[in-house]
Design a protein around this motif. Structure first.
Motif: not given
Length: 290
Positions: A253-271
């Motif tokens: 299994g692998s994991c990742g945020s697929d973070f592209h940059g700050p956004n209004r949904y609050g997704l960030d690195l490590g989320v």
């Protein structure tokens, strides 16, 4: 922390799926590494689309900050006529196989950009200067957002939303599919470069469960070794489905945020959701025993 009613977990040490300005991310690789360090992430893979430049550009900063930066890439490919993304981890970025992969994908993207420029020129009845669009990309990959910015800068559209809504979004003239390789080729490139091929965000592919299993089977036959089981905005049901597939097919299994940059949904690195305890983590394959 939560959004859209879905509980998420900040995995403070490992994020193996994110993007920099080397593809379609908002932050340069060095800033991405800096942000990771500030968020307590100790192991990071910058998996830019079809290029390992994010890794190359982020190495120095990672060394300064003590972040373990794993070579990463996200290759676009097709299986059964469906676009699939395969993440490559911990490969040799200088290998002939990876250089060949990057060149082939770059050629596919360049051809696509030329077609987009031609279509927009015809639709808007004005010449689209591809060199200027490429300049907006700053030497990195040209994508539809760069065409949208070009149209906006020249007053051809009033907003980025209009650019996509009329010219570049799904089904519009600028919605051009690149000539991506078959999935088996993408997997082989990563494996031949000494890396681990990971099927990215399989829960998002519009397939029946039977078809997805067939896709995973072919992925494994080609050399695939892992699947993402903890991913950004994945909900608990999707996490359970991907974890079950990992166990059924004996994949890591692998994991990742697929973070592209700050956004209004609050997704960030490590989320991302918690990593399932009954799936072997992909990083066990490169971590040295204590």
């Amino acid at each position: 922390m939560s959004y859209a009613g879905v509980s998420v977990h900040v995995l403070s040490e490992i994020d193996l799926h994110c993007h920099s300005t080397a593809s379609d991310g908002k932050l340069p690789a060095a800033e991405l590494v800096q942000r990771a360090a500030e968020r307590g992430i100790r192991t990071l893979a910058i998996t830019d689309h079809d290029t390992a430049e994010g890794f190359r550009q982020g190495q120095a900063k990672a060394g300064e900050l003590g972040v373990t930066l794993i070579p990463g890439i996200e290759l676009s490919c097709v299986w059964g006529g469906i676009t699939i993304h395969i993440v490559g981890l911990n490969f040799d970025p200088q290998s002939d196989a990876m250089r060949a992969a990057e060149q082939a994908q770059s050629d596919a993207r360049a051809s696509r950009s030329e077609i987009i420029a031609e279509r927009l020129s015809k639709r808007l009845k004005t010449d689209i200067n591809l060199a200027d669009v490429q300049a907006l990309a700053g030497g990195d990959q040209v994508g539809r957002p760069h065409f949208a910015q070009y149209l906006l800068d020249r007053g051809l559209v009033p907003s980025m939303n209009t650019a996509f809504g009329k010219y570049l979004g799904a089904g519009k003239p600028g919605d051009v599919k690149a000539s991506w390789p078959e999935m088996a080729q993408a997997v082989r490139w990563i494996a031949d470069a000494g890396g681990i091929p990971v099927m990215a965000h399989a829960h998002l592919y519009k397939m029946t469960r039977t078809k997805l299993k067939a896709c995973i089977s072919d992925f494994i036959d080609a050399g695939g070794r892992a699947i993402e089981v903890a991913y950004g905005q994945m909900d608990s049901n999707q996490r359970g489905q991907m974890s079950a597939l990992a166990r059924e097919f004996e994949l890591m299994g692998s994991c990742g945020s697929d973070f592209h940059g700050p956004n209004r949904y609050g997704l960030d690195l490590g989320v991302m959701p918690p990593f399932p305890a009954d799936v072997t983590p992909v990083w066990h394959s490169w971590q040295k025993p204590a």
